[in-house]
Motif scaffolding. Structure first.
Motif, PDB file in Angstrom:
ATOM      1  N   VAL A 121       0.903  -1.273  -0.540  1.00  0.00           N
ATOM      2  CA  VAL A 121       0.062   0.169   0.329  1.00  0.00           C
ATOM      3  C   VAL A 121       0.619   1.782  -0.350  1.00  0.00           C
ATOM      4  O   VAL A 121       0.846   2.351  -0.163  1.00  0.00           O
ATOM      5  CB  VAL A 121      -0.768   0.549   1.160  1.00  0.00           C
ATOM      6  CG1 VAL A 121      -1.720   1.139   1.276  1.00  0.00           C
ATOM      7  CG2 VAL A 121      -2.247  -1.409   1.281  1.00  0.00           C
ATOM      8  N   ILE A 122       2.356   1.536   0.611  1.00  0.00           N
ATOM      9  CA  ILE A 122       2.762   2.260   0.720  1.00  0.00           C
ATOM     10  C   ILE A 122       2.939   2.935  -0.882  1.00  0.00           C
ATOM     11  O   ILE A 122       3.304   4.003  -1.267  1.00  0.00           O
ATOM     12  CB  ILE A 122       3.940   2.247   1.491  1.00  0.00           C
ATOM     13  CG1 ILE A 122       3.743   2.014   3.288  1.00  0.00           C
ATOM     14  CG2 ILE A 122       4.898   3.213   2.032  1.00  0.00           C
ATOM     15  CD1 ILE A 122       3.410   3.434   3.918  1.00  0.00           C
ATOM     16  N   VAL A 123       3.547   1.828  -1.097  1.00  0.00           N
ATOM     17  CA  VAL A 123       4.922   2.033  -2.329  1.00  0.00           C
ATOM     18  C   VAL A 123       3.567   1.871  -3.272  1.00  0.00           C
ATOM     19  O   VAL A 123       3.354   3.290  -4.533  1.00  0.00           O
ATOM     20  CB  VAL A 123       4.958   0.195  -2.793  1.00  0.00           C
ATOM     21  CG1 VAL A 123       5.301   0.560  -4.493  1.00  0.00           C
ATOM     22  CG2 VAL A 123       5.858   0.393  -1.964  1.00  0.00           C
TER      23      VAL A 123
ATOM     24  N   GLY B 151       5.218  14.885  -9.214  1.00  0.00           N
ATOM     25  CA  GLY B 151       4.061  14.429  -8.230  1.00  0.00           C
ATOM     26  C   GLY B 151       5.433  14.143  -6.985  1.00  0.00           C
ATOM     27  O   GLY B 151       6.696  15.398  -7.335  1.00  0.00           O
ATOM     28  N   PRO B 152       5.693  13.716  -5.857  1.00  0.00           N
ATOM     29  CA  PRO B 152       6.069  13.914  -4.077  1.00  0.00           C
ATOM     30  C   PRO B 152       7.204  14.068  -5.311  1.00  0.00           C
ATOM     31  O   PRO B 152       7.607  12.463  -5.677  1.00  0.00           O
ATOM     32  CB  PRO B 152       5.227  12.851  -3.501  1.00  0.00           C
ATOM     33  CG  PRO B 152       4.194  11.784  -4.360  1.00  0.00           C
ATOM     34  CD  PRO B 152       3.904  13.167  -5.698  1.00  0.00           C
TER      35      PRO B 152
ATOM     36  N   PHE C 299      13.349  10.035  -5.891  1.00  0.00           N
ATOM     37  CA  PHE C 299      12.098  10.179  -6.408  1.00  0.00           C
ATOM     38  C   PHE C 299      11.001  10.244  -5.547  1.00  0.00           C
ATOM     39  O   PHE C 299      10.135   9.717  -5.289  1.00  0.00           O
ATOM     40  CB  PHE C 299      12.024   8.869  -7.363  1.00  0.00           C
ATOM     41  CG  PHE C 299      13.543   8.247  -7.773  1.00  0.00           C
ATOM     42  CD1 PHE C 299      13.540   9.813  -9.489  1.00  0.00           C
ATOM     43  CD2 PHE C 299      14.443   7.400  -7.135  1.00  0.00           C
ATOM     44  CE1 PHE C 299      14.180   9.411 -10.183  1.00  0.00           C
ATOM     45  CE2 PHE C 299      15.423   7.515  -8.318  1.00  0.00           C
ATOM     46  CZ  PHE C 299      15.629   8.653  -9.693  1.00  0.00           C
ATOM     47  N   GLY C 300      11.895  10.522  -4.246  1.00  0.00           N
ATOM     48  CA  GLY C 300      10.192  10.642  -3.536  1.00  0.00           C
ATOM     49  C   GLY C 300       9.420   9.820  -2.305  1.00  0.00           C
ATOM     50  O   GLY C 300       8.682   9.533  -2.121  1.00  0.00           O
ATOM     51  N   THR C 301       9.961   8.088  -2.160  1.00  0.00           N
ATOM     52  CA  THR C 301      10.163   7.337  -2.525  1.00  0.00           C
ATOM     53  C   THR C 301       9.746   6.824  -0.521  1.00  0.00           C
ATOM     54  O   THR C 301       8.038   6.390  -0.835  1.00  0.00           O
ATOM     55  CB  THR C 301      10.749   6.029  -2.437  1.00  0.00           C
ATOM     56  OG1 THR C 301      12.348   7.333  -2.267  1.00  0.00           O
ATOM     57  CG2 THR C 301      11.007   5.428  -4.052  1.00  0.00           C
ATOM     58  N   LEU C 302      10.067   8.239   0.142  1.00  0.00           N
ATOM     59  CA  LEU C 302       9.072   8.179   1.486  1.00  0.00           C
ATOM     60  C   LEU C 302       8.181   8.839   1.995  1.00  0.00           C
ATOM     61  O   LEU C 302       8.121   9.468   3.497  1.00  0.00           O
ATOM     62  CB  LEU C 302      11.111   8.325   2.358  1.00  0.00           C
ATOM     63  CG  LEU C 302      12.391   7.675   2.216  1.00  0.00           C
ATOM     64  CD1 LEU C 302      13.136   8.046   3.187  1.00  0.00           C
ATOM     65  CD2 LEU C 302      11.836   6.404   2.675  1.00  0.00           C
TER      66      LEU C 302
ATOM     67  N   ALA D   1       2.022   8.402   6.678  1.00  0.00           N
ATOM     68  CA  ALA D   1       1.660   7.398   7.308  1.00  0.00           C
ATOM     69  C   ALA D   1       2.250   8.139   8.691  1.00  0.00           C
ATOM     70  O   ALA D   1       0.859   7.821   9.846  1.00  0.00           O
ATOM     71  CB  ALA D   1       2.386   6.464   7.205  1.00  0.00           C
ATOM     72  N   VAL D   2       3.703   8.743   9.581  1.00  0.00           N
ATOM     73  CA  VAL D   2       3.364   8.948  10.320  1.00  0.00           C
ATOM     74  C   VAL D   2       3.072  10.111  10.520  1.00  0.00           C
ATOM     75  O   VAL D   2       1.793   9.937  11.873  1.00  0.00           O
ATOM     76  CB  VAL D   2       5.862   9.745  10.714  1.00  0.00           C
ATOM     77  CG1 VAL D   2       5.752  10.012  11.719  1.00  0.00           C
ATOM     78  CG2 VAL D   2       5.806   8.428  10.081  1.00  0.00           C
TER      79      VAL D   2
END
Lengths: 169, 437, 370, 219
Positions: B63-65, B82-83, B89-92, B98-99
């Motif tokens: 889901v996160i990915v 995009g993020p 590449f904004g992966t975090l 979520a945090v």
């Protein structure tokens, strides 16, 4: 090009179907007696020589000793325009004028706005409520004698308090 | 060991290491397990917990990915970046989100029914996770292979609506209730074409177990059953309330609808459930129509499954970015007057073909595909003609239509304002002042 | 739904993603059907008309920027025309051409915003909106070259504009116009024939011509019903009498027609700008301060001037008592007046169409509440 | 494997407690919506019981129909009831209702207690009995099941240990419905259609108001 009706001719033409309704005329403007606004507007809208089917603008001006309601009319079939005015509330009495909403629905919000901000009552308006401000708002802000909130504060604050107020800022 | 887990290498490996007394374990040299004899029930529980842990975390990580990927793709579709700030590449970004979601203040409306309000996020997340129990991620990698797998999916996904209703009702919010009404209408309408679309697949495979359906796909069923795929895909989009069927959330109308009043991790759970539903739908489409984990040999089955899954997810996101939303009555009409008929055509054609060619081999499947494709194209075309809106033939004014007479007449010449217009206005004040006095 | 349900009253707005600002509707629903609508205004009321009474004629230009903030150039134009009419100012030709170019660019931007938000209201998750916004950005870049500001331009002054366009503006404008035509082509290819857009908008919120005129509704809404009424054509102001352009009309008068007319008008505005570029002549962009002083003191009297704004007839009524500030300013706000028929359009319709219809009116709360 | 089946027993008690406990909540809860949600939970518990009995098909249908559809429709209907805040008033005939419920429960309990349930002990087939003594499996290919002593190693047939039911209960159910209980099946279908038409008839607006037609035309 939209042709403006000359005030004097329009006054004459109005007198022809509604005698005694015109107060005076000058330039492009015709001053109509407030009581006969409904009759005059009904005639201007429906009679074949005018056909003013579009009410461009409806507003009011506060001239201290009286208010003036201003109607800007447009005729699409003839591509003509006219200005109608009515003096109400002479001597700052309770100002009131018949509503033209039954004739032009476009007057609906404009009359409500005039009532809200200028305090001119439109007799026969189907939903005669304030529009921009809330019910119970003190006064009508576009009147020349309206005291704004900050003015009223300045008036009510005693002289020695201003320094304290300034310090707060 | 219960029969549902028999073929499951994932289960068997863990269970045999722990308990190791079953006949199937003996074949793998696990004659004695980690736990002493008589503690098989503990081994059962521990292996269950391990597998649940694996699957849940895999799904949540997915889901996160997915959230990151979807937002990146949105960016590309909308010609923006995009993020791209947090992590490579904004992966975090999703992690940070979520945090943030977890640390937000948890608000409960004063008017809300507290018990149901707190229960609803759990009710929506639990079924969304349960669906993953039967999805075969690769050869022998699943929690359970139920012999009614397809029906199980239908049953579990239908629970979502109950939680939407609960959420809407408990928030005591009228907009949320409108959203819940739409949700129920959507569920009732789309459950039927969705189930009926699967009938063709079940008939071909002769089983409702997902493992059997994959085994039966000599060629992917999307080729054999194009009509079923079409209907199922659309109905699945509607079931998980994705654009163009996102009526329950309808950002521009209902402003998120039933999750209007949720904040913090309760909102997070709804959000998670939505994306888990997206993954599970894509996984089901992959399993039922794209031959699941099947592929060429050197590449492991899990990679095949993953690649197909990502492709289906991409298509879902693409749809979401492209299409405007349909209106409620149109959505319902589409289900009852369009998709339902298509599934009926599909069932009849498949039944006739199966009567002629029972237990079809791969070459016979190709013959079926050759017959099914023209049927699908013709029937979809027919339905689109029946349901489509006819365009305006004359955007320009119709000469026969009564047009409003503009500038057709002229006013009498003596009525025209004589003086030049710029001065005309200036004459008014004097007259007005006279009138005023 | 045929089942009779208990009517529910819902407050939509003022905080709602689709109300185009802070607008509130008290809507009564019967299931999905709209039974009653009551619009509530005033959340963005800033008393611009009252403020104008305490500012000089030039200062008021900045107030007009903030009325309809997606078409501030056109607001400037309407106001400046009223001032010029009131004070009898003869504008400089180059200034007039420049303000016509700026106004038409602003019209394209405004129509693009209207189209983008209409599609956003239709539920397209931002993609068409961002595509239209991208083109609008180009126009705002051009404005930045013209006057240094993007949204609240305050570019116009009584008698013309406050500064000439820089040299690099003209090639940029040429390129920009090509881009705009291309993006409008794209918009039409992907959306005008899109089945969902079409089925959602065709035949919804139909208004008859007579009702529209009776309710004083002007602009694209009126032209979408087939009434050939465009002030640029019927009452040419500035140099519009030297421009030939087509008025795009649609007869259906539904949400689709209003969308279609806006897209076509944006395309037509490109033609108008090209003609302006051909006809523009060198010279001062505004009269010298001897002719038009910094502090204008128009003779006492009143004047009403209206232009074809992006949303309809945008008029300014100014009354002067001979001082440096207007005695009274009134804005004939097309956004407010175009809302007159909101109830007629919505009642009996579906909830899903509510914001689509609302978006098809194309209003701006800054102008509605002023 | 006895220990694992004691886990099953634990699950059984849990599901039973869930079913009964939530059923009690349904009766006692004043808030109608909460009662509807509790009813859904109770239905879910019944579904789990079916799963424990290895009747997966019936269990899934229980969830699909009762939890997914009927409970949702109940909750949906509750939303339309006026004056929901005051809760449901206690019924007038509470005593009669309680008596009827108690009688029905007694009848069901009596029947259940006295029925001779078929179990593995009843198998008379000598092959099956022989297989059973050495441990046996069931090999199913659809509408029949073969009981044999050892599992076929390279067969793609469904293999299962015998738990008192057929392996592929779904196909068995389908075959039974079409062959043995055909008439009952068709009559129930007819009944449902009649109910559907009746429902539509009740819902239909009186012909004087053309609102529905107008709505359809605009659709």
């Amino acid at each position: 090009m939209t042709t403006p009706w000359s005030g004097s001719t329009l006054a004459k033409a109005i007198e022809a179907f509604a005698p005694g309704s015109v107060e005076s005329s000058a330039g492009a403007d015709v001053w109509v007696k407030p009581d006969s606004i409904s009759t005059v507007c009904e005639g201007l809208k429906s009679r074949p020589e005018f056909k003013f089917d579009l009410l461009s603008s409806l507003t009011a001006v506060d001239y201290i000793d009286h208010f003036e309601v201003v109607y800007h009319l447009t005729s699409l079939p003839m591509n003509a325009s006219a200005v109608l005015k009515a003096k109400v509330g002479r001597g700052r009495t309770e100002a009131s004028v018949p509503s033209v909403v039954p004739i032009w629905r476009g007057a609906d919000y404009q009359e409500r706005e005039v009532w809200d901000l200028m305090g001119i009552r439109f007799e026969g308006h189907p939903n005669h409520k304030r529009i921009m401000l809330w019910e119970g708002y003190p006064g009508h802000p576009l009147r020349k004698d309206y005291v704004t909130y900050d003015q009223s504060i300045t008036l009510s604050i005693p002289d020695d308090a201003t320094e304290k107020l300034g310090g707060d800022e | 060991m219960p029969e549902a887990f028999l073929d499951n290498s994932l289960w068997r490996n863990i269970y045999c290491v722990l308990a190791g007394d079953s006949s199937t374990c003996a074949a793998r040299d696990y004659s004695s397990g980690f736990f002493p004899a008589g503690m098989e029930w503990l081994a059962f529980l521990v292996s269950a917990a391990i597998i649940i842990f694996l699957i849940v975390n895999a799904v949540l990580g997915g889901v996160i990915v997915l959230i990151w990927g979807e937002r990146r793709l949105f960016g590309r579709f909308q010609s923006r970046t995009g993020p791209n700030r947090w992590g490579p590449f904004g992966t975090l970004t999703s992690v940070a989100d979520a945090v943030k979601t977890m640390f937000k203040e948890d608000l409960v409306p004063a008017e809300a029914d507290k018990i149901l309000f707190n229960l609803a996020p759990v009710l929506i997340a639990a079924p969304a996770l349960t669906v993953f129990a039967i999805i075969p991620w690769g050869v022998g990698t699943y929690v359970a292979d139920l012999n009614i797998g397809v029906l199980f999916i239908m049953a579990i996904t239908s629970l979502t609506t109950l939680s939407v209703l609960t959420a809407a009702w408990s928030s005591a919010n009228r907009i949320a209730i409108l959203s819940a009404l739409r949700s129920v209408a959507l569920l009732i309408s789309y459950e039927i074409p969705m189930a009926l679309a699967l009938v063709g697949v079940i008939m071909l495979a002769g089983s409702m177990s997902l493992g059997d359906i994959i085994a039966a796909q000599g060629i992917p069923f999307i080729i054999v059953q194009p009509l079923a795929f079409f209907v199922f895909f659309i109905a699945a989009m509607a079931e998980m309330a994705r654009a163009p069927f996102d009526l329950t959330e309808a950002e521009s109308e209902l402003a998120a609808g039933y999750l209007n009043d949720y904040a913090s991790m309760k909102f997070g759970l709804f959000f998670l459930a939505e994306f888990m539903a997206e993954i599970s739908t894509a996984a089901i489409v992959t399993t039922l129509f794209l031959s699941g984990w099947k592929g060429f040999d050197p590449i492991p089955s899990h990679f095949w499954f993953g690649a197909k899954l990502i492709f289906v997810l991409f298509v879902i996101i693409w749809f979401r970015m492209t299409l405007p939303r349909l209106r409620v009555d149109q959505v319902l009409k589409f289900a009852w007057k369009g998709l339902f008929e298509l599934t009926m055509i599909n069932i009849i054609v498949t039944a006739v073909l199966l009567a002629i060619l029972p237990n079809p081999s791969t070459s016979e499947l190709w013959i079926m595909a050759a017959i099914n494709w023209p049927v699908a194209i013709i029937s979809i075309w027919g339905v689109s003609k029946l349901l489509g809106t006819a365009p305006y033939s004359h955007p320009q004014p119709d000469p026969n239509a009564p047009s409003y007479p503009v500038g057709s007449e002229s006013i009498p010449t003596d009525a025209v304002l004589g003086a030049e217009p710029s001065n005309a206005a200036n004459q008014a004040p004097q007259a007005q002042q006279e009138g005023g006095n | 739904m045929a089942v009779k349900t208990q009517p529910v009253t819902v407050n939509l707005g003022p905080q709602h993603p689709s109300t185009h600002g802070v607008f509130r509707m008290r809507v009564m629903f019967d299931g999905e059907e709209i039974v009653d609508v009551e619009p509530v205004f005033g959340y963005l009321h800033r008393g611009s008309e009252k403020l104008a009474e305490e500012r000089t004629y030039t200062q008021i230009v900045t107030l007009t920027d903030r009325m309809d903030y997606v078409s501030s150039m056109l607001n400037n134009q309407a106001y400046i025309l009223a001032v010029e009419k009131l004070a009898g100012i003869e504008p400089s030709p180059r200034g007039v051409w420049l303000r016509m170019i700026a106004g038409e660019l602003q019209r394209i931007a405004s129509h693009l915003v209207a189209t983008g938000f209409l599609l956003q209201d239709l539920g397209a998750l931002g993609t068409p909106l961002i595509y239209s916004m991208r083109e609008r950005e180009n126009i705002l870049d051009l404005f930045e070259m013209l006057c240094g500001a993007r949204i609240t331009n305050s570019y116009l002054r009584p008698g013309g504009v406050f500064m000439d366009a820089p040299g690099e503006f003209w090639p940029a404008l040429d390129r920009g116009l090509d881009d705009i035509v291309r993006s409008i082509d794209d918009l039409e290819t992907y959306l005008s024939g899109n089945e969902i857009v079409f089925s959602r908008t065709k035949g919804t919120a139909v208004l008859p011509q007579e009702l529209l005129i009776n309710a004083s509704i002007t602009g694209p809404m009126l032209r979408a019903s087939g009434v050939d009424w465009d002030l640029r054509h019927r009452a040419p102001y500035d140099y519009y009498d030297r421009i030939s352009f087509e008025r795009k009309l649609h007869t259906a008068s539904d949400n689709y027609a209003r969308y279609w007319v806006r897209v076509q008008e944006a395309r037509e505005s490109v033609n108008i700008i090209r003609q302006c570029i051909d006809q523009i002549e060198p010279g001062p962009v505004r009269p010298s301060f001897d002719d038009v002083p910094r502090l204008i003191r128009p003779p006492s009297g009143d004047a009403y001037a209206a232009i074809e704004g992006s949303k309809g007839e945008l008029g300014f009524y100014l009354v002067s008592d001979g001082g440096i500030a207007p005695y009274r300013m009134h804005v004939r706000s097309s956004s407010l007046i175009n809302l007159t028929l909101l109830r007629d359009m919505l009642i009996g319709g579906q909830f899903g169409d509510l914001f689509v219809t609302f978006g098809s009116v194309d209003l701006n709360m800054g102008e509605v509440d002023r | 494997m006895m220990e694992v089946s004691s886990l099953t027993t634990f699950a059984f008690w849990l599901a039973s407690a869930m079913t009964l406990g939530l059923a009690v909540v349904v009766v006692t809860q004043k808030d109608v919506f909460r009662a509807a949600i509790a009813l859904a939970g109770s239905f879910l518990g019944v579904g789990i019981l079916y799963f424990i009995l290895s009747a997966e098909f019936v269990g899934v249908v229980q969830i699909l129909v009762y939890v997914g559809a009927i409970s949702v429709l109940m909750a949906f209907a509750v939303m339309f009831i006026q004056d929901i805040a005051s809760g449901s008033r206690p019924s007038q005939g509470r005593v009669i209702g309680a008596t009827a419920a108690a009688l029905i429960f007694a009848a069901l309990a009596f029947t259940a207690y006295n029925t001779e349930w078929s179990s593995i002990d009843d198998i008379t087939d000598p092959v099956a009995v022989a297989a059973m003594t050495e441990g046996y499996v069931e090999v199913g290919t659809g509408d029949y099941a073969l009981i044999s002593g050892e599992a076929p190693t390279d067969s793609n047939e469904v293999v299962s240990e015998n738990r008192g039911v057929l392996v592929d209960s779904t196909s068995a159910l389908g075959v039974m419905l079409i062959r043995e209980y055909m008439l009952a099946f068709e009559i129930i279908g007819l009944l449902l259609v009649a109910a559907l038409i009746g429902g539509l008839l009740l819902m239909r607006n009186p012909p004087s108001s053309s609102k529905t037609e107008k709505g359809d035309a605009s659709a």
